[in-house]
Design a protein around this motif. Sequence first.
Motif, PDB file in Angstrom:
ATOM      1  N   PHE A 136       6.160 -30.583  -8.668  1.00 35.88           N
ATOM      2  CA  PHE A 136       5.520 -30.451  -9.664  1.00 35.88           C
ATOM      3  C   PHE A 136       6.051 -29.400 -10.614  1.00 35.88           C
ATOM      4  O   PHE A 136       6.479 -29.464 -11.620  1.00 35.88           O
ATOM      5  N   GLY A 137       5.561 -28.242  -9.832  1.00 40.28           N
ATOM      6  CA  GLY A 137       5.802 -26.800 -10.522  1.00 40.28           C
ATOM      7  C   GLY A 137       7.313 -26.811 -11.158  1.00 40.28           C
ATOM      8  O   GLY A 137       7.415 -26.304 -12.131  1.00 40.28           O
ATOM      9  N   VAL A 145      -3.567 -25.978 -12.211  1.00 44.56           N
ATOM     10  CA  VAL A 145      -3.030 -24.824 -12.043  1.00 44.56           C
ATOM     11  C   VAL A 145      -2.245 -24.245 -13.329  1.00 44.56           C
ATOM     12  O   VAL A 145      -2.376 -23.284 -13.623  1.00 44.56           O
ATOM     13  N   VAL A 146      -1.570 -25.033 -13.753  1.00 44.06           N
ATOM     14  CA  VAL A 146      -0.660 -24.661 -15.060  1.00 44.06           C
ATOM     15  C   VAL A 146      -1.487 -24.575 -16.190  1.00 44.06           C
ATOM     16  O   VAL A 146      -1.446 -23.487 -17.063  1.00 44.06           O
ATOM     17  N   ALA A 147      -2.658 -25.176 -16.157  1.00 42.15           N
ATOM     18  CA  ALA A 147      -3.597 -25.225 -17.372  1.00 42.15           C
ATOM     19  C   ALA A 147      -4.289 -23.661 -17.169  1.00 42.15           C
ATOM     20  O   ALA A 147      -4.460 -22.759 -18.185  1.00 42.15           O
ATOM     21  N   VAL A 148      -4.810 -23.382 -16.094  1.00 42.38           N
ATOM     22  CA  VAL A 148      -5.336 -21.984 -15.610  1.00 42.38           C
ATOM     23  C   VAL A 148      -4.576 -20.852 -15.913  1.00 42.38           C
ATOM     24  O   VAL A 148      -4.896 -19.996 -16.846  1.00 42.38           O
ATOM     25  N   TRP A 204       5.223 -19.195 -14.864  1.00 42.72           N
ATOM     26  CA  TRP A 204       4.274 -19.559 -14.264  1.00 42.72           C
ATOM     27  C   TRP A 204       4.415 -20.800 -13.528  1.00 42.72           C
ATOM     28  O   TRP A 204       3.893 -20.865 -12.128  1.00 42.72           O
ATOM     29  N   CYS A 205       5.116 -21.704 -13.979  1.00 40.71           N
ATOM     30  CA  CYS A 205       5.351 -22.911 -13.115  1.00 40.71           C
ATOM     31  C   CYS A 205       6.313 -22.729 -11.963  1.00 40.71           C
ATOM     32  O   CYS A 205       6.140 -23.168 -10.806  1.00 40.71           O
ATOM     33  N   PHE A 206       7.255 -21.634 -11.918  1.00 45.54           N
ATOM     34  CA  PHE A 206       8.353 -21.274 -11.013  1.00 45.54           C
ATOM     35  C   PHE A 206       7.391 -20.579  -9.873  1.00 45.54           C
ATOM     36  O   PHE A 206       7.479 -20.758  -8.619  1.00 45.54           O
ATOM     37  N   MET A 207       6.399 -19.707 -10.487  1.00 47.48           N
ATOM     38  CA  MET A 207       5.830 -19.032  -9.417  1.00 47.48           C
ATOM     39  C   MET A 207       4.951 -19.664  -8.345  1.00 47.48           C
ATOM     40  O   MET A 207       4.996 -19.723  -7.143  1.00 47.48           O
ATOM     41  N   ILE A 208       4.103 -20.704  -9.257  1.00 52.69           N
ATOM     42  CA  ILE A 208       3.250 -21.669  -8.363  1.00 52.69           C
ATOM     43  C   ILE A 208       3.938 -22.542  -7.437  1.00 52.69           C
ATOM     44  O   ILE A 208       3.519 -22.607  -6.351  1.00 52.69           O
ATOM     45  N   LEU A 252      -2.329 -33.868 -10.361  1.00 46.96           N
ATOM     46  CA  LEU A 252      -3.675 -33.425 -10.865  1.00 46.96           C
ATOM     47  C   LEU A 252      -3.740 -31.893 -10.680  1.00 46.96           C
ATOM     48  O   LEU A 252      -4.269 -31.337 -11.488  1.00 46.96           O
ATOM     49  N   THR A 253      -3.471 -31.627  -9.324  1.00 49.02           N
ATOM     50  CA  THR A 253      -3.443 -30.214  -9.105  1.00 49.02           C
ATOM     51  C   THR A 253      -2.595 -29.305  -9.781  1.00 49.02           C
ATOM     52  O   THR A 253      -2.956 -28.314 -10.311  1.00 49.02           O
ATOM     53  N   GLY A 254      -1.446 -29.980 -10.081  1.00 48.96           N
ATOM     54  CA  GLY A 254      -0.238 -29.055 -10.744  1.00 48.96           C
ATOM     55  C   GLY A 254      -0.821 -28.899 -12.197  1.00 48.96           C
ATOM     56  O   GLY A 254      -0.616 -27.817 -12.538  1.00 48.96           O
TER      57      GLY A 254
END
Length: 425
Positions: A345-346, A398-401, A91-95, A393-395
């Motif tokens: 960040f991701g 999105v990771v939490a989502v 997920w981190c890679f994708m975003i 904060l945005t990262g």
Amino acid sequence: MTTTLARRLGLGDAIAIGLGAMIGAGVFSAFGPAAQAAGTWLLAGLAIAAFVAYCNATSSAQLAAVHTIAGGTYAYGRAELGAWWGYTAGWCFMIGKLASCAAMAMTFAAYAAPAGWERPVAILAVVALTGVNLLGVTRTALAAKIIVTIALVALAIAVAAGLGAPAAADSASFAGELPAGVWGLLQSAGLLFFAFAGYARIATMGEEVRDPARTIPRAISIAFLAALVVYALVGAAVLSALGADGTAASTAPVADAVVASGWTWAEPVVRVGAAAASLGALLALIAGIGRTGLAMAREHDLPTQLSAIHPRFRVPHRMEVAVGVIVVTVVAFADLRGAIGFSSFGVLLYYLIANLAALRQGEAVRRYPRWLQVAGALGCVLLAFTLPWQSVLTGIAVVAVGIAGRAIRLARERRRAEAEDRDAP
């Protein structure tokens, strides 16, 4: 039905794809924001970013030699640490890489498009390169080789111009105080880390490389070292020609350095090289995201329909089309600096899991000492949380989502399975 990718890439192809992902991923877009954070200490930030990236590269190489399938750290995390770790890495890679695609498309347009046409041109670039990737991985490798060659010629001219001209007044490296203290130095390293992340593209394509246990570690090491030499030379040339303040204020520092050096005839050449480098990075990024998405779809962490492989071209065509659509949407609304910070960040969280997965491996498959993986993990955490606060904060959000989405899906599947068990005779 075709369910596997074809092993068509040799060592030279893998190196070209890795260099294509790195040369342009930062050299034409990250020096300006990094100079704003670190001033004349820009090259120190580059050195920190390079050390953390080297630790990550060795972890990726060690893992790729054992797990020779598509998906990169998504696959490695699942195998070494468990499904949740693998999913978080994927997920981190994708975003992060979707943001990188947008950044590369916008960098290309900034150098190549007429004023006012940047976003339409960036969107056209995404559509065109998605089409190239759909034609097969050998087309991707060939295009990467051509683009890297053009970019390196342009950068060689820029380095000669920048280092051969009288130095700017505030060009001395490590001179004076850090404008934002140690925090600014680390922030510059986090932003410059964006430039090194391309070597992972080789690992994500492990299912398409011949003799992957031998080829992938060699390709990662060679591509990383080549990119480091290029970045150091270009960084020194830009800082010499423009100074710290000029670099920080520039949106096209490499081209501006050539003009400041008096080589005005070379500015169009550098702009062509910058555009080519950005296209090379975008090409490799789309391919890498497609392979990680394929691996996630195979494990039901993305819609399984996206795991389809084209019977003729042997590429994950549905996944790559989906990537193209998302990137076009991001390009329509994002800005370059925000895209770089969010991407870093991701990707830093992605490599944190890569280091932990490599640390978990036993002695029988170990290629590098454990302290490199410990240093890489700590470095990823440090650089991730010294990025601009908006990116952090945005990262996190999105990771939490993404984590919440998987938890909801698993809970629904569990309830469905329990209901089926109750209804069974």
